[in-house]
Design a protein around this motif. Structure first.
Motif, PDB file in Angstrom:
ATOM      1  N   ASP A 143       0.939   5.128   1.840  1.00 13.48           N
ATOM      2  CA  ASP A 143       0.310   5.928   2.893  1.00 13.48           C
ATOM      3  C   ASP A 143      -0.001   7.276   2.267  1.00 13.48           C
ATOM      4  O   ASP A 143       0.910   8.100   2.104  1.00 13.48           O
ATOM      5  CB  ASP A 143       1.264   6.089   4.082  1.00 13.48           C
ATOM      6  CG  ASP A 143       1.413   4.803   4.884  1.00 13.48           C
ATOM      7  OD1 ASP A 143       1.304   3.715   4.289  1.00 13.48           O
ATOM      8  OD2 ASP A 143       1.625   4.885   6.090  1.00 13.48           O
ATOM      9  N   HIS A 179       0.849  -1.200   0.000  1.00 14.87           N
ATOM     10  CA  HIS A 179       0.000   0.000   0.000  1.00 14.87           C
ATOM     11  C   HIS A 179       0.880   1.244   0.000  1.00 14.87           C
ATOM     12  O   HIS A 179       2.074   1.175   0.311  1.00 14.87           O
ATOM     13  CB  HIS A 179      -0.902   0.006   1.239  1.00 14.87           C
ATOM     14  CG  HIS A 179      -0.137   0.147   2.527  1.00 14.87           C
ATOM     15  ND1 HIS A 179       0.431  -0.935   3.178  1.00 14.87           N
ATOM     16  CD2 HIS A 179       0.192   1.236   3.263  1.00 14.87           C
ATOM     17  CE1 HIS A 179       1.064  -0.503   4.251  1.00 14.87           C
ATOM     18  NE2 HIS A 179       0.937   0.812   4.340  1.00 14.87           N
ATOM     19  N   HIS A 182       4.616  -0.339   0.085  1.00 15.58           N
ATOM     20  CA  HIS A 182       5.272  -1.182   1.100  1.00 15.58           C
ATOM     21  C   HIS A 182       4.219  -2.019   1.801  1.00 15.58           C
ATOM     22  O   HIS A 182       3.034  -1.676   1.766  1.00 15.58           O
ATOM     23  CB  HIS A 182       6.024  -0.294   2.111  1.00 15.58           C
ATOM     24  CG  HIS A 182       5.107   0.683   2.783  1.00 15.58           C
ATOM     25  ND1 HIS A 182       4.724   1.869   2.201  1.00 15.58           N
ATOM     26  CD2 HIS A 182       4.457   0.626   3.966  1.00 15.58           C
ATOM     27  CE1 HIS A 182       3.895   2.507   2.999  1.00 15.58           C
ATOM     28  NE2 HIS A 182       3.701   1.775   4.081  1.00 15.58           N
ATOM     29  N   ARG A 229       2.326   9.906  12.219  1.00 17.24           N
ATOM     30  CA  ARG A 229       2.018  10.683  11.025  1.00 17.24           C
ATOM     31  C   ARG A 229       1.555  12.092  11.349  1.00 17.24           C
ATOM     32  O   ARG A 229       0.802  12.298  12.281  1.00 17.24           O
ATOM     33  CB  ARG A 229       0.843  10.035  10.255  1.00 17.24           C
ATOM     34  CG  ARG A 229       1.076   8.637   9.780  1.00 17.24           C
ATOM     35  CD  ARG A 229       0.129   7.668  10.454  1.00 17.24           C
ATOM     36  NE  ARG A 229       0.443   6.282  10.087  1.00 17.24           N
ATOM     37  CZ  ARG A 229       0.126   5.748   8.922  1.00 17.24           C
ATOM     38  NH1 ARG A 229      -0.537   6.447   8.035  1.00 17.24           N
ATOM     39  NH2 ARG A 229       0.475   4.517   8.644  1.00 17.24           N
TER      40      ARG A 229
HETATM   41 FE    FE Z   1       2.236   2.101   5.568  1.00 21.53          FE
END
Ligand code: FE
Ligand code: MD6
Length: 200
Positions: A119, A117, A173, A197
């Protein structure tokens, strides 16, 4: 404390020693009590194999309405604050200028994995994502900026920290599998991955 660069991922092996890892687990206990792990559902209706929760002003959720950050746990309570020792790692390795909005907490049981995926639900990709591995070893796969192509894999162990930023920020990743029982950190086994994040 070896440092590896793999496709722009900055991998700090054994950044946290055993006592720092144990301290983080203690910090996580009350968080998991007030914001219990849940099993998220992807927008397409598939249950994810990891269980998940968050700390911080915002938490990451997914359900039939889509992927997003929101200020409350699915059961309605505000997410607990990100513990100071976790913020300290971010300030040292990612940014001293702005703290993360979200600490996503993923728990991998024996057969959990995470598909490749990106992010990309954050508002500003100039901020890195920092990940902390705790517990069992996990096979981390790194791909490319777009889906497909050759990939490279590396085992992540308890105490490893990975920074995904700069040109690698939108690289695909995922986690292929864990080596269940390879670490003694979690009494019942499994792996916890924390990702910090800036979301908003
Ligand atoms: Fe991730
Ligand atoms: C994991 N990690 O290690 C999954 N995302 O369980 C991630 O998805 C991740 O390691 C962004 C940055 C670093 C990561």
């Amino acid at each position: 404390m070896a440092r590896l660069l793999l496709r722009g991922f900055d991998i700090r092996k054994a950044w946290l020693d055993g006592s720092a890892q144990a301290q983080l687990i203690e910090e996580l206990r009350p968080i998991l009590r007030s914001a219990p792990l849940f099993r998220p559902m992807t927008p397409s209706g598939k249950e994810m194999s990891v269980r998940m929760t968050s700390a911080g002003k915002l938490g990451w959720v997914t359900d039939k309405s889509g992927y997003r950050y929101q200020p409350q746990h699915p059961k309605g309570a505000d997410w607990p604050a990100i513990p100071e020792p976790i913020l300290k790692i971010w300030r040292e390795l990612a940014s001293a200028d702005r703290d993360p909005d979200c600490c996503l907490i993923n728990y991998y049981g024996e057969s959990a994995k995470m598909g490749l995926h990106q992010d990309k639900d954050e508002a500003d990709f100039s901020w890195p994502v920092l990940s902390i591995s705790l517990g069992d070893d996990a096979l981390f796969r790194i791909g490319n900026q777009t889906r497909g192509g050759k990939t490279e894999s590396i085992w992540l162990s308890s105490g490893d920290v990975v920074i995904m930023g700069g040109p690698a920020r939108l690289t695909y990743h995922g986690i292929d599998r864990i080596r269940f029982g390879s670490s003694k950190l979690l009494p019942r086994g499994g792996r916890i991955n924390l990702t910090l994040r800036v979301a908003s």
